[in-house]
Design an enzyme around this catalytic site. Structure first.
Site, PDB file in Angstrom:
ATOM      1  N   ARG A 108       0.882  -1.168   0.062  1.00 14.45           N
ATOM      2  CA  ARG A 108      -0.021  -0.096   0.003  1.00 14.45           C
ATOM      3  C   ARG A 108       0.822   1.148  -0.207  1.00 14.45           C
ATOM      4  NH1 ARG A 108      -0.922   4.877   2.317  1.00 14.45           N
ATOM      5  NH2 ARG A 108      -0.509   3.903   4.376  1.00 14.45           N
ATOM      6  N   HIS A 120       5.994   3.228  12.904  1.00 15.04           N
ATOM      7  CA  HIS A 120       6.145   3.327  11.425  1.00 15.04           C
ATOM      8  C   HIS A 120       7.105   4.271  11.321  1.00 15.04           C
ATOM      9  CE1 HIS A 120       4.588   3.848   7.325  1.00 15.04           C
ATOM     10  NE2 HIS A 120       5.039   4.832   7.469  1.00 15.04           N
ATOM     11  N   HIS A 151      10.549   5.751   8.775  1.00 19.23           N
ATOM     12  CA  HIS A 151      11.282   5.894   7.529  1.00 19.23           C
ATOM     13  C   HIS A 151      12.774   6.084   7.553  1.00 19.23           C
ATOM     14  CE1 HIS A 151       7.945   6.867   4.532  1.00 19.23           C
ATOM     15  NE2 HIS A 151       7.326   6.391   5.488  1.00 19.23           N
ATOM     16  N   CYS A 163       7.717  10.182   0.617  1.00 11.64           N
ATOM     17  CA  CYS A 163       6.667  11.218   1.218  1.00 11.64           C
ATOM     18  C   CYS A 163       6.700  12.330   0.121  1.00 11.64           C
ATOM     19  CB  CYS A 163       6.885  11.736   2.371  1.00 11.64           C
ATOM     20  SG  CYS A 163       5.564  12.920   2.759  1.00 11.64           S
TER      21      CYS A 163
END
Lengths: 326, 326
Positions: free
Chosen positions: A22, A214, A216, A247
């Site tokens: 996703r 979560h 990055h 992003c």
């Protein structure tokens, strides 16, 4: 610090949530064919991921890359024990997801007003009002809800977001009876001290509410942040196969924490992720053929630490010469 | 674990050794002009690096990229407090380095027999015998010696190297009175549990012998390994500007731990590296023009965590539209 030794996993269970299908694929220019998406989810299921964010039930014009959400969710082979989740922005999406037998709905909003406006075209209060209805819809259908809060470790436009602000948003959703919250480091601004403090505060206040982190790897800190989280009591992490994702509001940003890099490190440390490393590495190495470009995965490139190399072809000769000098 | 809280640096001093000008540049195809090398060392000195491995005094045919070692070492501007070191393979190199007023000699051999044969064309026993003479030369001149031991966390051809084997090599050099030892993770095989255990064992056995850790980010674990080292009592790390470097015997390997990535993370955590982050980032961003290609540095690409971005150009309009819906 945690009373347990961070450096010795001692078979403690860590739950890995795959978000590449996703959060990763939605960023890709190329449309990955539906049957390839299904095969990828099936490979990730077989590899033992605890949860897989299969797709998003959003407008096909908003995210054309995921316009086949229903088909993918319906046709994947479901492994008992794996939770198949999907991103849902509104009641219409929730209805579609529930109809496609999605195990859990993942809702998203940002704790940064600027980021929420940019990403979701709404004020935070408007997003919250909309998600309230989505949560009611899910609860009526008896489907669990997770809320992913963006920018919990900083906003690329606003800067630092106070910890109290993050916790206030968690409280609002906890009050609504959601099953879990994901604290998202949307653009790789999290650093270990900050992560340790926020996770510790969350665990102290909501010991029973699900918690996922979560990260990055934008600034190379994803694994260190995972370790800081574990030390503060967390055991569930989003990660993306191949390190896919990014992003659009943070130029130069590399992708999500990479599933195979995090699993590789945690398994070496003695944690039990339930994931078969060989299978996720194989899935990661198959990605470039699907998406048309290389991934940030260092494990896909370099291999696991004990994937050994042959000595150079002239090794026997150079050894002979060395011994002759002795 | 250390009694101090790893996640709160509390101004504890961490010493950063820059190895990009030697370990990094020696791998480059392009010859970086002597005046650019001098300017780079000077920039790194000004940025506050504790030690800089300026060059290597080796045969110009073996490493043509560093054939200007003497000139560079003689013409750099020496910052008081910074140690200017150089790699030295043999007595001839030691004499050249000492004549060029090198502050410290850095000797290298591998704890893996196969890697030592490949890299140095000698058995380990032959390397040790050669280094014995180099150490005698240095000691006669009163110049400190550091020994960098390759493959302390595994050999890309042999696999794991037992901790006892690593410690036995440290003991041999400790017995010769060297000032310090660097435990090198030459091809990025180190993982945090292993690092924590080896550093703890070293510190317990040689509390007074200098200890440096040298990591590669091949599998994304460099920062986590630095944190494990700190937790076990280490405070000195090799790192390379831009993450330059690698190892010819480990295909696909990315470079050394990246100076600006490690400094960025440690400073955020409250450690005192003595390094001006802005200056090292500027130096890293100037590298592609010198070496003709991009570097692995994520900080050079993404910027520091509070290098903020502007909202998109249509932000005012989308905010208006959102407010109108309220």
């Amino acid at each position: 610090m945690n009373s347990q030794n961070l450096w010795q996993g001692a078979d403690r269970r860590i739950y890995m949530n795959e978000v590449g299908t996703r959060d990763g694929l939605q960023m890709e220019q190329a449309f990955v064919p539906t049957e390839d998406k299904i095969a990828l989810v099936n490979a990730l299921s077989a590899a033992g991921l605890s949860k897989i964010e299969v797709t998003a039930f959003v407008s096909p014009t908003a995210i054309p890359a995921l316009r086949d959400g229903e088909v993918v969710m319906r046709e994947i082979a479901r492994r008992p024990g794996t939770v198949y989740t999907a991103l849902v922005p509104n009641v219409r999406g929730a209805e579609r997801a529930i109809e496609a037998l999605t195990d859990e709905l993942n809702l998203v909003m940002s704790v940064s007003e600027t980021h929420n406006l940019c990403n979701l075209r709404m004020q935070r209060s408007q997003s919250f009002a909309a998600l309230l209805q989505v949560i009611a819809t899910a609860q009526q259908a008896g489907v669990p809800v997770n809320v992913s809060l963006s920018c919990c470790f900083g906003c690329p436009m606003e800067g630092d977001v106070p910890q109290a602000e993050v916790l206030a948003w968690v409280q609002r959703f906890a009050d609504l009876g959601v099953q879990g919250v994901t604290l998202c480091d949307t653009t790789g601004m999290a650093y270990p001290s900050q992560v340790h403090a926020l996770v510790a505060a969350y665990k102290a206040r909501w010991p029973q509410l699900g918690l996922t982190l979560h990260f990055h790897n934008t600034r190379g800190m994803a694994l260190a942040n995972v370790l800081a989280s574990i030390d503060a009591g967390a055991d569930r992490f989003d990660a993306s196969i191949g390190g896919l994702g990014g992003c659009p509001y943070a130029p130069g940003a590399s992708g999500n924490a990479c599933t195979e890099e995090i699993v590789h490190a945690l398994e070496l440390m003695g944690y039990d992720t339930g994931v078969d490393l060989e299978q996720v590495v194989a899935a990661a190495r198959a990605l470039p053929a699907l998406i048309g470009h290389d991934t940030p995965s260092q494990i896909a490139k370099a291999g696991c630490r004990l994937d050994l190399h042959q000595p150079p072809a002239d090794f026997a000769a150079l050894r002979e010469r060395a011994l002759a000098r002795a």
